[in-house]
Design an enzyme around this catalytic site. Structure first.
Site, PDB file in Angstrom:
ATOM      1  N   ASN A 125       0.768  -1.187  -0.012  1.00  0.00           N
ATOM      2  CA  ASN A 125       0.055   0.010  -0.152  1.00  0.00           C
ATOM      3  C   ASN A 125       0.981   1.250  -0.134  1.00  0.00           C
ATOM      4  OD1 ASN A 125       0.688  -0.806   2.625  1.00  0.00           O
ATOM      5  ND2 ASN A 125      -1.180   0.316   3.493  1.00  0.00           N
ATOM      6  N   GLU A 129      -3.093  -4.596  -3.115  1.00  0.00           N
ATOM      7  CA  GLU A 129      -3.469  -5.728  -4.087  1.00  0.00           C
ATOM      8  C   GLU A 129      -3.528  -5.079  -5.408  1.00  0.00           C
ATOM      9  OE1 GLU A 129      -4.672  -4.941  -1.161  1.00  0.00           O
ATOM     10  OE2 GLU A 129      -5.959  -6.392  -0.127  1.00  0.00           O
ATOM     11  N   CYS A 172     -10.442  -3.220  -4.628  1.00  0.00           N
ATOM     12  CA  CYS A 172      -9.700  -4.280  -4.885  1.00  0.00           C
ATOM     13  C   CYS A 172     -10.524  -5.574  -5.400  1.00  0.00           C
ATOM     14  CB  CYS A 172      -8.581  -4.566  -3.649  1.00  0.00           C
ATOM     15  SG  CYS A 172      -7.823  -3.305  -3.556  1.00  0.00           S
ATOM     16  N   CYS A 190      -4.348   0.650  -2.306  1.00  0.00           N
ATOM     17  CA  CYS A 190      -3.977  -0.645  -1.678  1.00  0.00           C
ATOM     18  C   CYS A 190      -2.853  -1.521  -2.439  1.00  0.00           C
ATOM     19  CB  CYS A 190      -5.332  -1.462  -1.676  1.00  0.00           C
ATOM     20  SG  CYS A 190      -6.514  -0.698  -0.906  1.00  0.00           S
ATOM     21  N   CYS A 247     -10.153  -4.774   0.056  1.00  0.00           N
ATOM     22  CA  CYS A 247     -11.491  -3.746   0.144  1.00  0.00           C
ATOM     23  C   CYS A 247     -12.411  -3.815  -1.106  1.00  0.00           C
ATOM     24  CB  CYS A 247     -10.968  -2.365   0.161  1.00  0.00           C
ATOM     25  SG  CYS A 247     -10.397  -1.781  -1.475  1.00  0.00           S
TER      26      CYS A 247
END
Ligand code: THU
Length: 156
Positions: A61, A74, A114, A72, A111
């Site tokens: 992140n 991911e 993502c 983020c 989240c």
């Protein structure tokens, strides 16, 4: 009235129950937390994706004083993988988080934004992304995004 009942299948594993390829991906996600830029949340997230052919790409992140401008782990990892290796399918994704001096006890789950990007990745490469969510006490293993994003947007 009828109900639409939605089930999600999430496997719960210990690290030692995973094979060496899975352990390696998780190790990479854990290591990537050290490259997080998270001065505002002090919550360091690492993600690792394994591409077809076996290569592992990591992300973490990256925050910003204008909070929504951050990204983020991911999406950092997936977008970096796609920009460096646009033809290579994403086979698997692992996520880990480090805060207050240790990795989190429980798995960290992606989240909503993502999840939407993971869905697009599955559609783009026409294959499910296996997802490993690391926590010290347990690891969640998910066969594909359908279990994390049921009733996803579909323009058809
Ligand atoms: N974060 C991630 O990188 N991935 C997740 O799955 C959850 C949240 C980041 C966003 C922000 O930088 C910090 O963790 C705290 O929310």
């Amino acid at each position: 009235m009828n109900n639409l009942n939605i089930n999600a299948k999430i496997g719960i594993f210990s690290y030692n129950e995973l094979n060496s390829e899975e352990k390696l991906l998780i190790d990479n996600a854990k290591e990537a937390t050290s490259r997080s830029y998270s001065p505002y949340s002090e919550f360091s997230v690492g993600a690792a994706v394994r591409l077809s052919g076996g290569e592992i790409v990591t992300g973490s992140n990256q925050e910003n004083v204008a909070y929504p401008s951050g990204l983020c782990a991911e999406r950092t990892a997936i977008f970096y993988a796609n920009s460096q290796h646009p033809g290579r399918a994403v086979e698997a994704l692992a996520v880990a988080a480090f805060t207050k001096g240790d990795f989190t006890e429980n798995p960290v789950s992606p989240c909503g934004a993502c999840r939407q990007v993971i869905l697009e990745t599955e559609l783009r490469y026409r294959q499910a992304v296996k997802i490993y969510l690391y926590g010290k006490s347990k690891i969640y293993v998910i066969d594909g995004i359908k279990d994390l994003l049921p009733l996803a947007f579909d323009s058809l």
